[in-house]
Design a protein around this motif. Structure first.
Motif, mmCIF file in Angstrom:
data_model
loop_
_atom_site.group_PDB
_atom_site.id
_atom_site.type_symbol
_atom_site.label_atom_id
_atom_site.label_comp_id
_atom_site.label_asym_id
_atom_site.label_seq_id
_atom_site.Cartn_x
_atom_site.Cartn_y
_atom_site.Cartn_z
ATOM 1 N N ILE A 1 0.878 -1.174 0.000
ATOM 2 C CA ILE A 1 0.000 0.000 0.000
ATOM 3 C C ILE A 1 0.914 1.222 0.000
ATOM 4 N N PRO A 2 1.242 1.767 -1.183
ATOM 5 C CA PRO A 2 2.247 2.839 -1.219
ATOM 6 C C PRO A 2 1.774 4.184 -0.703
ATOM 7 N N GLN A 3 0.469 4.431 -0.664
ATOM 8 C CA GLN A 3 -0.055 5.729 -0.247
ATOM 9 C C GLN A 3 -0.517 5.669 1.200
ATOM 10 N N GLY A 4 0.113 6.458 2.066
ATOM 11 C CA GLY A 4 -0.275 6.465 3.467
ATOM 12 C C GLY A 4 -1.600 7.148 3.730
ATOM 13 N N SER B 1 5.861 14.176 10.570
ATOM 14 C CA SER B 1 5.643 12.935 11.302
ATOM 15 C C SER B 1 4.360 12.298 10.782
ATOM 16 N N ARG B 2 4.514 11.261 9.973
ATOM 17 C CA ARG B 2 3.344 10.666 9.336
ATOM 18 C C ARG B 2 3.663 9.241 8.902
ATOM 19 N N VAL B 3 2.614 8.518 8.543
ATOM 20 C CA VAL B 3 2.733 7.168 7.991
ATOM 21 C C VAL B 3 2.740 7.296 6.476
ATOM 22 N N THR B 4 3.831 6.906 5.839
ATOM 23 C CA THR B 4 3.980 7.089 4.398
ATOM 24 C C THR B 4 3.442 5.925 3.583
ATOM 25 N N GLY B 5 3.156 4.808 4.193
ATOM 26 C CA GLY B 5 2.638 3.647 3.478
ATOM 27 C C GLY B 5 2.641 2.433 4.375
ATOM 28 N N ALA B 6 2.321 1.296 3.785
ATOM 29 C CA ALA B 6 2.270 0.061 4.565
ATOM 30 C C ALA B 6 2.416 -1.123 3.623
ATOM 31 N N ARG B 7 2.597 -2.262 4.211
ATOM 32 C CA ARG B 7 2.696 -3.506 3.453
ATOM 33 C C ARG B 7 1.991 -4.608 4.228
ATOM 34 N N LEU B 8 1.128 -5.340 3.556
ATOM 35 C CA LEU B 8 0.412 -6.458 4.150
ATOM 36 C C LEU B 8 1.221 -7.732 3.915
ATOM 37 N N VAL B 9 1.494 -8.458 4.985
ATOM 38 C CA VAL B 9 2.327 -9.655 4.916
ATOM 39 C C VAL B 9 1.616 -10.776 5.655
ATOM 40 N N LYS B 10 1.648 -11.972 5.062
ATOM 41 C CA LYS B 10 1.031 -13.138 5.688
ATOM 42 C C LYS B 10 2.105 -14.149 6.055
ATOM 43 N N ASP B 11 2.058 -14.620 7.295
ATOM 44 C CA ASP B 11 2.937 -15.686 7.729
ATOM 45 C C ASP B 11 2.097 -16.819 8.303
ATOM 46 N N ALA B 12 2.738 -17.733 9.004
ATOM 47 C CA ALA B 12 2.013 -18.886 9.526
ATOM 48 C C ALA B 12 0.982 -18.509 10.577
ATOM 49 N N LEU B 13 1.129 -17.341 11.205
ATOM 50 C CA LEU B 13 0.201 -16.915 12.253
ATOM 51 C C LEU B 13 -0.874 -15.969 11.741
ATOM 52 N N GLY B 14 -0.930 -15.717 10.445
ATOM 53 C CA GLY B 14 -1.990 -14.882 9.889
ATOM 54 C C GLY B 14 -1.444 -13.636 9.212
ATOM 55 N N TRP B 15 -2.377 -12.706 8.918
ATOM 56 C CA TRP B 15 -2.023 -11.480 8.212
ATOM 57 C C TRP B 15 -1.557 -10.408 9.198
#
Length: 441
Positions: free
Chosen positions: A117-120, A161-175
């Protein structure tokens, strides 16, 4: 005299656990599979085109056309699709500069499922109460996440001071969601703490030259002398893991050649992955806490060994003509080294010491564990076992902890001016810029 402190930008990440409904999980899985397929299609298109016809603009047009013609690729948001293209082009730049191998096909099983998610500004982060926050995920909707760290969200977000973006990652314990945070902080002054040398080991995870060793309280070996591969799990979890591994081995015997993995066997594998992921989280948590409060905050200059861990964990099987010796013992040692994750510890110390105003240096590793820190001589037979060092020099005779002795030698090398430069410490062989790999055409 001016008392103004210099401000500098700081970028860091924060990972939080998401709470999703079954419908939201299916939507997010669909986006992750679409992103992986977009990468594979882009890789095939890029590899087949002549070199003179490749360009980011042409790739952008190809991605837009693919999202229009293929319905299930359209579930991926447009900004996330552009992020796939940006990541793919950066992968080729890293390859041309010699920092990484050429990008390749992403398989369904071995690839980590993720969506960028490139847009914060699309996240709309709000805090619900003390334990939970709310984030808006494109084409998914509002989702709750575990609030464990204050984020510059809502009225607290500013241009600096802000959130510039995010990334969704899934591992064995969930998203999970990994936020990219940018803040403006005061540049720290020089750290006035003492110097310390650190030796990374298996019996003692972090041995410090001043004797203040750091141990995670989990013995690396079992009472019978074998390596404990599940030391971050409690006895109940170890018993459950052993039962799951036996169950998986039994169910695997009933699978014929070429047959697909049964649903029961996949479920057993998922349970094993969950326990492994839980152990990894505990290890990373210990590393973060130890490197922050116990080392980076107390010491101004930290000296470590420059280790080639990839060569250290190579198998000892050898070849048919010249088979190796003590293969099982070397295999257990390799597993113990991998569990300690020395490279991850050094990476944490690098940015955490800089954040505190300190510095981290690397020195050559050969001879640090065999040399006596009292007399400075290397006498054969002084290192009889992994725990004790007894100098065989008749004029010395010093004895003590072997890891502590190595840590003192590491610090001594730095004080003698043997610290490696950043380029030497990286030990990366760069190819000339005018020479491209064969796969890049």
């Amino acid at each position: 005299m001016s008392t103004e402190r210099v401000q500098e930008k700081r970028q860091f990440g924060h990972r939080a656990r998401l709470t999703l409904t079954p419908a939201q999980i299916r939507l997010m899985d669909g986006q992750a599979h679409a992103a992986r397929t977009m990468w594979n299609c882009l890789h095939e298109w890029w590899s087949m085109l002549p070199r003179d016809k490749r360009s980011p603009a042409a790739a952008d047009v190809a991605i837009r056309q693919a999202r229009k013609e293929t319905d299930w690729l359209g579930v991926l948001p447009a900004q996330a699709a552009q992020a796939v293209l940006k990541t793919y082009l950066q992968a080729w730049r890293n390859c041309w500069d010699g920092r990484a191998d050429a990008p390749n096909f992403k398989a369904r099983v071995r690839t980590v499922m993720s969506v960028d998610i490139p847009q914060g500004r699309d996240l709309n982060i709000t805090r619900v109460h003390r334990r939970w926050g709310m984030v808006n995920i494109p084409r998914i909707g509002p989702v709750r996440f575990r609030w464990t760290k204050d984020l510059p969200a809502g009225k607290h977000a500013t241009t600096t001071s802000r959130v510039t973006g995010a990334r969704l990652v899934k591992d064995a314990l969930g998203w999970h969601i990994a936020f990219r945070v940018q803040t403006l902080e005061t540049k720290p002054g020089p750290h006035t703490g003492p110097h310390v040398g650190i030796d990374a080991g298996v019996n003692l995870p972090l041995a410090l030259s001043d004797g203040n060793h750091r141990d995670h309280g989990r013995p690396p070996r079992l009472p019978d002398g074998t390596a404990d591969r599940d030391k971050w799990l409690n006895p109940k979890e170890k018993t459950k893991l052993l039962d799951l591994e036996r169950r998986a081995a039994q169910r695997k015997q009933h699978r014929g050649p070429g047959e697909k993995t049964s649903r029961r066997l996949r479920h057993t594998y998922d349970q094993i992955k969950q326990l492994r992921a839980k152990a990894t989280r505990r290890a990373v948590d210990w590393q973060h806490k130890t490197t922050t409060s116990s080392i980076a905050a107390q010491y101004g200059t930290i000296v470590v060994e420059h280790l080639n861990i990839k060569n250290m964990v190579k198998s000892a099987k050898g070849t048919i003509d010249s088979p190796g010796k003590n293969v099982a013992r070397k295999s257990g040692l390799n597993r113990s080294i991998s569990q300690e994750a020395w490279g991850r510890t050094v990476t944490m110390l690098t940015y955490k010491t800089a954040r505190q105003g300190g510095a981290l240096h690397k020195v050559p590793a050969p001879g640090t564990s065999l040399r006596c820190s009292a007399c400075g001589l290397t006498t054969p037979g002084s290192r009889e076992d992994q725990a004790t060092f007894l100098c065989k020099n008749h004029d010395c005779g010093w004895s003590g902890n072997a890891d502590w002795n190595a840590a003192r030698n590491v610090l001594h090398l730095y004080r003698m001016g043997r610290a490696l430069t950043p380029a030497a410490g990286r030990a990366v062989v760069r190819r000339p810029r005018d020479v491209k790999p064969a796969t890049a055409r």
